[in-house]
Design a protein around this motif. Structure first.
Motif, mmCIF file in Angstrom:
data_model
loop_
_atom_site.group_PDB
_atom_site.id
_atom_site.type_symbol
_atom_site.label_atom_id
_atom_site.label_comp_id
_atom_site.label_asym_id
_atom_site.label_seq_id
_atom_site.Cartn_x
_atom_site.Cartn_y
_atom_site.Cartn_z
ATOM 1 N N ASP A 43 0.827 -1.209 0.000
ATOM 2 C CA ASP A 43 0.000 0.000 0.000
ATOM 3 C C ASP A 43 0.860 1.257 0.000
ATOM 4 O OD1 ASP A 43 -2.392 -1.527 0.136
ATOM 5 O OD2 ASP A 43 -2.203 -1.677 2.310
ATOM 6 N N TRP A 44 1.844 1.309 0.915
ATOM 7 C CA TRP A 44 2.678 2.516 0.962
ATOM 8 C C TRP A 44 3.770 2.503 -0.102
ATOM 9 C CZ3 TRP A 44 7.457 0.753 2.525
ATOM 10 C CH2 TRP A 44 7.506 -0.300 3.449
ATOM 11 N N LYS A 45 4.105 1.337 -0.635
ATOM 12 C CA LYS A 45 5.040 1.304 -1.762
ATOM 13 C C LYS A 45 4.390 1.876 -3.019
ATOM 14 C CE LYS A 45 7.737 -2.557 0.055
ATOM 15 N NZ LYS A 45 8.121 -3.982 -0.091
ATOM 16 N N PRO A 63 -6.113 4.128 -0.871
ATOM 17 C CA PRO A 63 -5.276 2.938 -0.739
ATOM 18 C C PRO A 63 -6.030 1.769 -0.103
ATOM 19 C CG PRO A 63 -4.724 4.537 0.950
ATOM 20 C CD PRO A 63 -5.747 5.195 0.068
ATOM 21 N N GLY A 64 -5.373 0.622 -0.108
ATOM 22 C CA GLY A 64 -5.919 -0.548 0.570
ATOM 23 C C GLY A 64 -6.483 -1.588 -0.377
ATOM 24 N N TRP A 65 -6.048 -2.854 -0.187
ATOM 25 C CA TRP A 65 -6.565 -3.967 -0.987
ATOM 26 C C TRP A 65 -7.252 -5.028 -0.136
ATOM 27 C CZ3 TRP A 65 -1.662 -4.619 -4.577
ATOM 28 C CH2 TRP A 65 -1.763 -3.736 -5.657
ATOM 29 N N ASP A 66 -7.034 -5.010 1.176
ATOM 30 C CA ASP A 66 -7.661 -5.992 2.068
ATOM 31 C C ASP A 66 -8.916 -5.400 2.699
ATOM 32 O OD1 ASP A 66 -6.128 -8.288 1.905
ATOM 33 O OD2 ASP A 66 -4.798 -7.750 3.554
ATOM 34 N N VAL A 67 -9.972 -6.213 2.805
ATOM 35 C CA VAL A 67 -11.216 -5.684 3.366
ATOM 36 C C VAL A 67 -12.042 -6.791 4.005
ATOM 37 C CG1 VAL A 67 -12.525 -5.972 1.201
ATOM 38 C CG2 VAL A 67 -13.240 -4.232 2.864
ATOM 39 N N HIS A 97 -6.932 2.796 -7.800
ATOM 40 C CA HIS A 97 -7.799 3.976 -7.646
ATOM 41 C C HIS A 97 -8.663 3.854 -6.397
ATOM 42 C CE1 HIS A 97 -10.311 7.398 -8.460
ATOM 43 N NE2 HIS A 97 -11.386 6.647 -8.638
ATOM 44 N N GLY A 98 -9.700 3.026 -6.462
ATOM 45 C CA GLY A 98 -10.674 2.954 -5.384
ATOM 46 C C GLY A 98 -10.407 1.793 -4.456
ATOM 47 N N GLY A 99 -9.670 2.043 -3.356
ATOM 48 C CA GLY A 99 -9.306 0.983 -2.436
ATOM 49 C C GLY A 99 -10.217 0.881 -1.230
ATOM 50 N N THR A 100 -9.707 0.245 -0.191
ATOM 51 C CA THR A 100 -10.550 -0.179 0.926
ATOM 52 C C THR A 100 -10.495 0.745 2.136
ATOM 53 O OG1 THR A 100 -8.781 -1.600 1.799
ATOM 54 C CG2 THR A 100 -10.312 -2.574 0.218
ATOM 55 N N PHE A 101 -9.678 1.788 2.104
ATOM 56 C CA PHE A 101 -9.624 2.727 3.221
ATOM 57 C C PHE A 101 -10.739 3.747 3.062
ATOM 58 C CE2 PHE A 101 -4.852 2.316 4.462
ATOM 59 C CZ PHE A 101 -4.972 0.944 4.454
ATOM 60 N N ALA A 102 -11.957 3.264 3.106
ATOM 61 C CA ALA A 102 -13.131 4.093 2.856
ATOM 62 C C ALA A 102 -14.349 3.399 3.453
ATOM 63 C CB ALA A 102 -13.333 4.302 1.357
ATOM 64 N N ALA A 287 -0.658 7.099 10.583
ATOM 65 C CA ALA A 287 0.063 6.457 11.680
ATOM 66 C C ALA A 287 0.167 4.956 11.456
ATOM 67 C CB ALA A 287 -0.630 6.756 13.005
ATOM 68 N N ALA A 288 -0.879 4.348 10.889
ATOM 69 C CA ALA A 288 -0.846 2.920 10.580
ATOM 70 C C ALA A 288 0.213 2.625 9.519
ATOM 71 C CB ALA A 288 -2.215 2.454 10.106
ATOM 72 N N PHE A 289 0.306 3.477 8.504
ATOM 73 C CA PHE A 289 1.340 3.316 7.479
ATOM 74 C C PHE A 289 2.731 3.453 8.097
ATOM 75 C CE2 PHE A 289 -0.405 4.120 2.939
ATOM 76 C CZ PHE A 289 -1.369 3.150 3.124
#
Length: 305
Positions: A43-45, A63-67, A97-102, A287-289
């Motif tokens: 995610d941060w890469k 960001p985010g691919w896990d949900v 584009h549209g990840g899971t941090f939402a 902070a999580a990143f």
């Protein structure tokens, strides 16, 4: 909807909480109301531009691919799911584009699985990417009864799941880890060895004839793999493309709802657990990143939405 997003590549300073439209639900998709989303190094890469040569990116990026979450709405031709179903997914799409941090994310049905009853929301969010990575490496290498598997990075997010999955497949497991994590590796069903100088010799003490499978989840260990691998052994890495020059496979995880459902069955059978190291509210995604970038957590870092 509330979301964490960034408009340009950079570090955690580019992340901000914002409002975005709820995504449209296409055919073969479901809209998931997000309960939890896990942080992974990728995610941060991606945020730093590290995958720009590989994947198209459309800003703003969530960001985010896990949900993990519940099905809010289904698209056309999705008989497998209904509103209210509890689900989890490795929700990677064809572009970033549209990840899971939402609060909401759309997920193709091919990537989705029902949440196992034995896992909480945070655990279920931490399972897909790491669990699928380990599962797909081990199954593609044909791991099963009679195999002795060496897991490089056995205490990490992927490796800790790899130890459990290899054991569930019937294999004996030797796992590299720092001494402070040896008890954890033992608890997962592995035989720990300290990484560093002399590693090949320590592995050979446990497996004098060599190991039959090597799963490299850290990189930089190809020389050790060559030294300890049985003549008929198989090996793969998720971090070192040079393994292909030594008869190994370089692998990257694929979204696969069927594989994820199998991991859910292992969890419900008591053969697979997910350790959550720390949780953060959505507003504290930066902070999580930052914690993930330190690389020292023994378990998954999860965003609670």
């Amino acid at each position: 909807m509330r979301a964490i997003a960034y408009e340009t590549y950079g570090g955690t300073e580019v992340l901000s909480e914002t409002r975005l439209p709820v995504p449209k639900v296409g055919p073969g998709e479901v809209l998931v109301r997000v309960k939890c989303a896990a942080v992974n190094p990728v995610d941060w890469k991606i945020m730093a531009g590290g995958l720009d040569a590989m994947m198209d990116v459309v800003h703003p990026v969530v960001p985010g691919w896990d949900v993990s979450g519940t099905v809010e709405r289904v698209g056309i031709d999705t008989p497998e799911y209904a509103e209210g179903d509890e689900v989890m997914a490795y929700a990677r799409k064809d572009y970033v584009h549209g990840g899971t941090f939402a609060e909401f994310v759309t997920v193709p049905v091919r990537a989705l699985a029902h949440k196992p009853a034995s896992l909480g929301w945070a655990q279920a969010a931490g399972l897909p990417l790491a669990g699928l990575t380990a599962y797909q490496v081990l199954t593609r290498l044909g791991t099963g009864e009679g195999d002795t598997v060496l897991v490089h990075g056995a205490a990490g997010g992927v490796g800790s799941l790899g130890v459990q999955i290899a054991r569930a497949l019937g294999a004996r497991v030797i796992g590299t880890a720092s001494p402070r994590n040896h008890e954890r590796v033992r608890a997962l069903g592995g035989e720990p060895v300290a990484y560093g100088d002399g590693l090949a010799g320590r592995v050979r003490e446990l497996a004098p004839d060599g190991v039959t499978v090597v799963a490299d989840f850290v990189g930089g260990v190809l020389d050790v793999t060559r030294e300890v691998l049985h003549d008929d052994g198989r090996h793969a890495s998720i971090a070192d493309p040079t393994v292909t020059g030594s008869g190994g496979e370089w692998m990257w995880v694929r979204p696969n709802g069927g594989d994820l459902a199998e991991l859910g069955r292992l969890a419900d059978a008591g053969r697979l657990t997910v350790t959550v190291a720390e949780t953060f509210p959505l507003a504290d995604a930066a902070a999580a990143f930052a914690l993930s970038q330190e690389g020292h957590t023994a378990g998954k870092i999860v965003i609670e939405v």
